[in-house]
Write a protein that holds these residues in place. Structure first.
Motif, PDB file in Angstrom:
ATOM      1  N   ILE A 122     126.953  74.208   9.274  1.00 28.06           N
ATOM      2  CA  ILE A 122     126.354  74.381   7.948  1.00 28.06           C
ATOM      3  C   ILE A 122     127.474  74.629   6.935  1.00 28.06           C
ATOM      4  O   ILE A 122     127.500  74.042   5.854  1.00 28.06           O
TER       5      ILE A 122
ATOM      6  N   SER B  45     129.335  71.456   6.000  1.00 28.72           N
ATOM      7  CA  SER B  45     128.611  70.687   4.976  1.00 28.72           C
ATOM      8  C   SER B  45     128.872  71.286   3.600  1.00 28.72           C
ATOM      9  O   SER B  45     129.082  70.555   2.625  1.00 28.72           O
TER      10      SER B  45
ATOM     11  N   PRO C 137     123.223  74.796   3.667  1.00 32.43           N
ATOM     12  CA  PRO C 137     124.520  74.438   3.092  1.00 32.43           C
ATOM     13  C   PRO C 137     124.608  74.799   1.609  1.00 32.43           C
ATOM     14  O   PRO C 137     125.652  75.261   1.151  1.00 32.43           O
TER      15      PRO C 137
ATOM     16  N   TYR D 169     109.304  75.121  19.023  1.00 31.04           N
ATOM     17  CA  TYR D 169     110.284  74.478  18.151  1.00 31.04           C
ATOM     18  C   TYR D 169     109.997  72.981  18.013  1.00 31.04           C
ATOM     19  O   TYR D 169     109.553  72.348  18.957  1.00 31.04           O
ATOM     20  N   PHE D 170     110.342  72.442  16.865  1.00 33.09           N
ATOM     21  CA  PHE D 170     110.235  71.003  16.601  1.00 33.09           C
ATOM     22  C   PHE D 170     108.860  70.453  16.971  1.00 33.09           C
ATOM     23  O   PHE D 170     108.701  69.757  17.961  1.00 33.09           O
TER      24      PHE D 170
ATOM     25  N   LEU E  72     118.691  57.858  20.573  1.00 34.32           N
ATOM     26  CA  LEU E  72     119.609  59.001  20.559  1.00 34.32           C
ATOM     27  C   LEU E  72     119.583  59.622  19.162  1.00 34.32           C
ATOM     28  O   LEU E  72     120.612  59.880  18.574  1.00 34.32           O
TER      29      LEU E  72
ATOM     30  N   GLU F  50     121.895  58.797  15.848  1.00 33.72           N
ATOM     31  CA  GLU F  50     123.036  57.987  16.276  1.00 33.72           C
ATOM     32  C   GLU F  50     122.617  56.689  16.966  1.00 33.72           C
ATOM     33  O   GLU F  50     123.446  55.938  17.442  1.00 33.72           O
TER      34      GLU F  50
ATOM     35  N   LEU G  45     119.865  71.070  10.509  1.00 35.61           N
ATOM     36  CA  LEU G  45     119.813  72.004   9.381  1.00 35.61           C
ATOM     37  C   LEU G  45     121.018  71.893   8.453  1.00 35.61           C
ATOM     38  O   LEU G  45     120.986  72.355   7.329  1.00 35.61           O
ATOM     39  N   TRP G  46     122.133  71.294   8.965  1.00 34.68           N
ATOM     40  CA  TRP G  46     123.297  71.189   8.086  1.00 34.68           C
ATOM     41  C   TRP G  46     123.245  69.924   7.227  1.00 34.68           C
ATOM     42  O   TRP G  46     124.160  69.620   6.501  1.00 34.68           O
ATOM     43  N   GLU G  47     122.148  69.164   7.351  1.00 35.18           N
ATOM     44  CA  GLU G  47     122.041  67.973   6.511  1.00 35.18           C
ATOM     45  C   GLU G  47     120.972  68.120   5.444  1.00 35.18           C
ATOM     46  O   GLU G  47     120.683  67.180   4.719  1.00 35.18           O
ATOM     47  N   ILE G  48     120.355  69.303   5.383  1.00 32.40           N
ATOM     48  CA  ILE G  48     119.286  69.468   4.389  1.00 32.40           C
ATOM     49  C   ILE G  48     119.868  69.836   3.034  1.00 32.40           C
ATOM     50  O   ILE G  48     120.992  70.279   2.936  1.00 32.40           O
TER      51      ILE G  48
END
Lengths: 346, 217
Positions: free
Chosen positions: A254, A257, A332, B44-45, B161, B164, B214-217
């Motif tokens: 995070i 990013s 982020p 989860y998910f 995958l 990816e 979560l690091w792409e939101i």
């Protein structure tokens, strides 16, 4: 693969002969996977009657010289603490996985990093340390389980994988390395003397103070070697950075990013990510932050790593903190906002 | 499309992705759609992670009352018969493996009585570790049927995958899917591919991935 499954499969590849566990969210897939795979490999899977029983089974299996593992999540790890201390006091190798969830108490079931102090400072009573690895991807979970088994054997000490619910539950593609030799010769193991050598004794009770002190001194001499050989950290865009974010595990991704977004805005940000939490990679952190103006520690806890960072940089530059806790995962943009504040930007 | 669409499969095979995409497609055709989160084995998910997306598309989301809360116990408390009769279409997202399918077993008599209007689709993903071979995937399919007390009617190939995935990887999974279809005698309903890539297999269906790191939101 799911992070939890990758941890389990990696242990099998690393030659784990015995797995003892007790279910708890968010790591139950480890036990479920082991239950399916271990018997097929002719190895031992046993769901113990409690976490305490499981760690003591690990103590037994490790005494016999085989690679043994247990896994749990935060409250379950607390239950294991007595057994971990006995294992350390007996100078036995084993691997313990903690897929952390929110605490204290029963806490919650969402991801957290609030067992940092427990893992690095005090997982049990007495003078001892654990090797602590903090993966930040499913691939690293695989690589670290293998390394943890190897180094636990090498230094005769328990090793922990300190993951969190986010990593345990997420899915990423992984590859498994070919493993050549995972059998370490253990002359101390209680695996039958066959009338060829004296009895080996595994024990953590030493009533003579000077004898116990001697063993503790020896153990800490070994820790000095571990401190020399094992610290690991990743540095990312730190060379010209004014603000360096320090984060480990899933939060480091995070933070990465956020660093990218800050760079796009013209803020010189970088990242340092401790990979081993004990031994703490103080030298790497010190060197990589030499030219920085400030450090921002980001964690899913109330700031448990902050003091270690302050010691690493010898308090020469200000260390700030931004964290979320209780199972809340920082975004982020939240981290970016903190970077912006320190960078003086709008 | 049948009135009732039940989505089953291995943990992480992509059931929720398929279920949400199916519901969205139906809703875009102005149908009254409900989606049931029947996953009570893993918190989860799952479908109930996406209430806003579903609401925006006027899809009724039915989930265990305490999903995602401190009281997230493995219990379902909704009237499936009411849900099915109230909507034109119902998509049921079942929990992973046979463990997840036990919750569906409770509704077996109801589903049996509406057999002609029901599809139970088994999602396969040859890149998942415990269902890598057709034999493993087929065995799990029967274990799910035993737990659910309902028989499958088709296969969905969702071999991937995540983000990816390449077109080649999906195309390479075709043989795996065909083998399972042949061994079970069930039709291969479609092969799923992620929005943004295209594959040379038919029948195929485009899906959008909603589960984001979560690091792409």
């Amino acid at each position: 693969m799911k992070g939890n499954e990758a941890l389990a499969e990696a242990a099998i590849r690393a030659g784990c002969r015995c797995y003892f566990g007790y279910p708890i969210t968010p790591q139950t897939e480890i036990a479920a996977y082991m239950a399916k795979r271990m018997p097929k490999e002719g190895r031992v899977f046993l769901q113990a009657e409690s976490e305490i029983a499981a760690i003591n089974m690990v103590l037994g299996a490790a005494s016999a010289g085989v690679r043994a593992m247990t896994s749990s999540s935060s409250p379950g790890i607390s239950l294991k603490s007595e057994g971990v201390s006995y294992i350390a006091g007996s100078d036995l190798p084993c691997v313990i996985i903690n897929v952390q969830r929110g605490g204290p108490g029963l806490g919650g079931i969402q991801p957290s990093q609030s067992d940092y102090w427990q893992a690095t400072k005090a997982l049990g009573h007495g003078d001892f340390q654990l090797l602590v690895y903090a993966p930040s991807s499913v691939q690293e979970m695989v690589d670290m389980v293998i390394k943890a088994f190897d180094n636990a054997d090498k230094y005769r000490m328990p090793a922990m994988i300190l993951a969190d619910g986010l990593l345990g539950q997420m899915m990423e593609p992984v590859s498994f390395p070919e493993i050549q030799n995972n059998q370490t010769y253990k002359p101390w193991a209680t695996n039958g003397h066959g009338n060829k050598r004296p009895h080996n004794i595994i024990n953590s009770l030493f009533l003579q103070a000077d004898q116990l002190e001697k063993l503790n001194f020896e153990r800490f001499k070994r820790y000095e070697i571990v401190k020399e050989e094992c610290p690991e950290a990743e540095t990312y865009m730190t060379e010209d950075a004014d603000i360096i974010v320090a984060a480990y595990g899933a939060v480091a991704r995070i933070a990465k990013s956020a660093v990218h977004r800050a760079r796009e805005m013209g803020i010189k940000a970088g990242l340092v990510r401790p990979i081993t939490l004990w031994p703490f990679p103080s030298e790497i952190i010190k060197k990589s932050t030499e030219n920085a103006k400030s450090i921002l520690v980001t964690e899913m806890s109330m700031g448990q790593m902050v003091d270690d960072i302050k010691l690493a940089v010898e308090c020469k530059i200000p260390v700030h903190f931004y964290g979320r806790t209780g199972g809340v995962v920082p975004t982020p943009d939240e981290v970016l906002n903190e970077i912006k504040k320190l960078g003086g930007a709008q | 499309m049948n009135k009732i669409n039940i989505i089953t499969g291995h943990y992480g095979s992509g059931k929720t992705t398929i279920a949400i995409n199916t519901a969205l497609r139906l809703a875009q055709n102005n149908k009254k759609v409900s989606i049931v989160d029947l996953d009570i084995v893993n918190p989860y998910f799952r479908t109930s992670d996406f209430p806003n997306l579903l609401k925006k598309n006027k899809i009724e989301m039915i989930a265990p009352m305490y999903a995602g809360s401190n009281l997230d116990i493995p219990a379902v408390n909704f009237d499936m018969e009411r849900i099915i009769s109230d909507s034109s279409y119902t998509v049921i997202d079942v929990g992973g493996d046979d463990a997840g399918a036990y919750a569906l077993g409770r509704y077996a008599p109801l589903i049996e009585s509406m057999k002609e209007q029901t599809d139970m689709l088994y999602v396969i993903n040859c890149y998942r570790y415990l269902t890598k071979t057709p034999a493993e995937a087929v065995q799990l399919m029967y274990e799910i049927e035993q737990a659910a007390r309902i028989k499958h009617t088709g296969i969905i190939n969702n071999s991937s995958l995540g983000y990816e995935t390449s077109a080649e990887e999906i195309e390479e999974s075709h043989e795996f899917a065909v083998k399972i279809s042949e061994e079970t005698g069930l039709p291969l309903v479609f092969t799923a591919y992620r929005k943004g890539i295209d594959i040379n297999i038919s029948p195929k269906t485009e899906v959008e991935l909603f589960v984001k790191p979560l690091w792409e939101i």
